[in-house]
Design a protein around this motif. Structure first.
Motif, mmCIF file in Angstrom:
data_model
loop_
_atom_site.group_PDB
_atom_site.id
_atom_site.type_symbol
_atom_site.label_atom_id
_atom_site.label_comp_id
_atom_site.label_asym_id
_atom_site.label_seq_id
_atom_site.Cartn_x
_atom_site.Cartn_y
_atom_site.Cartn_z
ATOM 1 N N ILE A 57 14.128 -34.543 14.146
ATOM 2 C CA ILE A 57 12.867 -34.518 14.880
ATOM 3 C C ILE A 57 12.104 -35.827 14.725
ATOM 4 C CG2 ILE A 57 10.551 -33.490 14.872
ATOM 5 C CD1 ILE A 57 11.850 -30.771 14.665
ATOM 6 N N THR A 58 11.989 -36.322 13.501
ATOM 7 C CA THR A 58 11.256 -37.578 13.309
ATOM 8 C C THR A 58 11.988 -38.735 13.986
ATOM 9 O OG1 THR A 58 12.328 -37.895 11.150
ATOM 10 C CG2 THR A 58 10.168 -36.834 11.164
ATOM 11 N N PHE A 96 13.799 -28.620 21.485
ATOM 12 C CA PHE A 96 13.289 -28.011 20.257
ATOM 13 C C PHE A 96 12.882 -26.568 20.525
ATOM 14 C CE2 PHE A 96 11.457 -32.383 20.578
ATOM 15 C CZ PHE A 96 12.312 -33.029 19.679
ATOM 16 N N ILE A 97 12.909 -25.776 19.450
ATOM 17 C CA ILE A 97 12.388 -24.411 19.519
ATOM 18 C C ILE A 97 11.297 -24.252 18.469
ATOM 19 C CG2 ILE A 97 12.894 -21.967 19.124
ATOM 20 C CD1 ILE A 97 15.708 -22.533 20.206
ATOM 21 N N VAL A 98 10.126 -23.841 18.907
ATOM 22 C CA VAL A 98 9.032 -23.524 17.998
ATOM 23 C C VAL A 98 9.147 -22.040 17.659
ATOM 24 C CG1 VAL A 98 6.542 -23.451 17.654
ATOM 25 C CG2 VAL A 98 7.565 -25.289 19.038
ATOM 26 N N ALA A 99 9.466 -21.755 16.408
ATOM 27 C CA ALA A 99 9.622 -20.377 15.946
ATOM 28 C C ALA A 99 8.257 -19.849 15.525
ATOM 29 C CB ALA A 99 10.601 -20.316 14.775
ATOM 30 N N LEU A 144 14.103 -23.703 4.263
ATOM 31 C CA LEU A 144 14.786 -22.624 4.971
ATOM 32 C C LEU A 144 15.507 -23.091 6.232
ATOM 33 C CD1 LEU A 144 12.167 -19.748 4.615
ATOM 34 C CD2 LEU A 144 14.403 -19.894 3.516
ATOM 35 N N GLY A 145 15.376 -24.374 6.557
ATOM 36 C CA GLY A 145 16.144 -24.903 7.690
ATOM 37 C C GLY A 145 15.342 -25.430 8.855
ATOM 38 N N ALA A 146 14.012 -25.218 8.845
ATOM 39 C CA ALA A 146 13.194 -25.823 9.901
ATOM 40 C C ALA A 146 13.198 -27.331 9.717
ATOM 41 C CB ALA A 146 11.767 -25.288 9.842
ATOM 42 N N GLU A 147 12.998 -28.065 10.817
ATOM 43 C CA GLU A 147 12.962 -29.528 10.725
ATOM 44 C C GLU A 147 11.572 -30.079 10.974
ATOM 45 O OE1 GLU A 147 16.439 -31.710 12.243
ATOM 46 O OE2 GLU A 147 17.386 -29.760 12.564
ATOM 47 N N ALA A 148 10.623 -29.185 11.141
ATOM 48 C CA ALA A 148 9.209 -29.557 11.220
ATOM 49 C C ALA A 148 8.384 -28.299 11.041
ATOM 50 C CB ALA A 148 8.873 -30.236 12.549
ATOM 51 N N ALA A 149 7.116 -28.492 10.711
ATOM 52 C CA ALA A 149 6.176 -27.374 10.604
ATOM 53 C C ALA A 149 5.026 -27.612 11.559
ATOM 54 C CB ALA A 149 5.651 -27.241 9.176
ATOM 55 N N GLN A 150 4.688 -26.599 12.346
ATOM 56 C CA GLN A 150 3.524 -26.679 13.234
ATOM 57 C C GLN A 150 2.375 -25.923 12.585
ATOM 58 O OE1 GLN A 150 3.685 -26.556 17.671
ATOM 59 N NE2 GLN A 150 2.645 -24.588 17.426
ATOM 60 N N ILE A 151 1.249 -26.611 12.435
ATOM 61 C CA ILE A 151 0.104 -26.058 11.713
ATOM 62 C C ILE A 151 -1.065 -25.893 12.672
ATOM 63 C CG2 ILE A 151 -1.573 -26.537 9.887
ATOM 64 C CD1 ILE A 151 0.708 -28.001 8.415
#
Length: 358
Positions: free
Chosen positions: A7-8, A176-179, A235-242
């Protein structure tokens, strides 16, 4: 390095931290540009804006940052079906909410005219202005649209609340998928089934999706600090949405009383409800939600319910009866510490680095 991944690399950003793109006037140019300038991915929710307003907002953001940002729209922006159904729902809704309008001594609003989707016109503007990231909610895009985005250098992110939604999104060609876990504040962006049946928690959802899809996953919901980011990445995510943590910052478009509520004891009690907009969303539990059973709350189709409740919200804020106002908030709100977006970003990076390097 924890902050270097697909992602980066694709986005050319320093940290895999996305700011949630808030709708309804809660996003601001200042917040979006601040997060992007700090090395994350700022986000702007534009589903209520006209094409010209989207264009103007893009110009303002680009005047404040040369870094990428995420522009968000809703594929499905109305639940209106027919005038007959809506008139019946209006009568039922009036009966349910009449006591609260009377309590505020204001008139019950008349039924709004039907709402027509503006998504297609908004979409053309997105193609024209070419943001680095275009994210969408409440549905799927035609693969031809995604291909056109890619031709113009736009990376595309879809929101999923279940594994099946994630698989459907991947099949259309998104990047990308935002979970979106059910802990999230704001609307639940479910589209394959009722939102009430799509309430998987973020950290389970990450694992379910990561096990089945090949494209990068962004974790969203229940994350407000470095501990949450580190857990999501582990856990395997490649980014965090806050979302909620940035909504509480002074740079957001939230009214001051909303931001204060996020730091108050009231934020310990949030609830999913359709009462305020017609679509299921999480916010701080109100007097109305405490008194009414969710099963018995009649409501108009989105966004007509928002229009119906708008005078009540306005009057409640003016009269200081804030317990009747539905303030969007995620379940993580009680751990919030920071009121400034720059300080929050610095803290997120520092905490995550400490945990993942340790």
């Amino acid at each position: 390095m924890w902050n270097k991944n697909r992602i980066t690399d694709l986005l050319g950003i320093e940290y895999p931290i996305w700011q949630g793109p808030f709708g309804g006037g809660l996003s601001t140019v200042e917040l979006t540009s601040t997060v992007s300038n700090m090395g994350g991915l700022g986000g702007f929710g534009a589903y209520t804006l006209s094409p010209q307003e989207i264009y103007d907002t893009d110009q303002k953001i680009r005047s404040k940052t040369a870094n990428p940002y995420n522009l968000n729209l809703w594929v499905s922006d109305t639940d209106y079906l027919s005038q007959d159904d809506t008139e019946r729902q209006y009568k039922e809704t009036v009966e349910i909410f009449k006591p609260y309008f009377e309590k505020l001594d204001i008139e019950i609003p008349k039924l709004s005219p039907s709402f027509e989707s503006r998504f297609q016109n908004q979409l053309q503007t997105v193609l024209d202005i070419k943001p680095k990231v275009f994210s969408f909610m409440f549905g799927l895009l035609d693969p031809d649209v995604i291909e056109e985005c890619h031709k113009r250098g736009i990376l595309v992110a879809g929101n999923a609340t279940t594994l099946d939604e994630a698989l459907a999104l991947e099949n259309t060609g998104v990047d990308f998928i935002v979970a979106s876990g059910f802990e999230s504040g704001g609307h639940r962006p479910s589209f394959l089934d009722k939102a009430e049946f799509s309430t998987t928690g973020t950290f389970v959802l990450i694992q379910l999706i990561k096990d089945k899809v090949k494209i990068p996953v962004i974790a969203a919901g229940g994350i407000a600090n470095g501990t949450g980011i580190a857990a999501a990445l582990t856990l395997g995510a490649e980014a965090a949405q806050i979302g909620t943590a940035f909504l509480a910052c002074e740079e957001s478009g939230a009214v001051p009383v909303h931001r204060e509520a996020l730091f108050s004891d009231a934020s310990k009690n949030t609830r999913l409800s359709r009462a305020y907009t017609g679509r299921l969303g999480r916010g701080i539990t109100t007097e109305i939600l405490e008194e009414l059973s969710e099963k018995s709350i009649a409501h108009l189709p989105f966004p007509l319910q928002t229009t119906f409740m708008s005078p009540l919200r306005k009057a409640a804020l003016e009269q200081g009866k804030n317990d009747m106002v539905f303030f969007w908030a995620g379940q993580i709100a009680p751990v919030l510490k920071h009121r400034n977006a720059t300080i929050l970003m610095e803290s997120l990076v520092e905490e995550t680095s400490k945990i993942l390097r340790g």
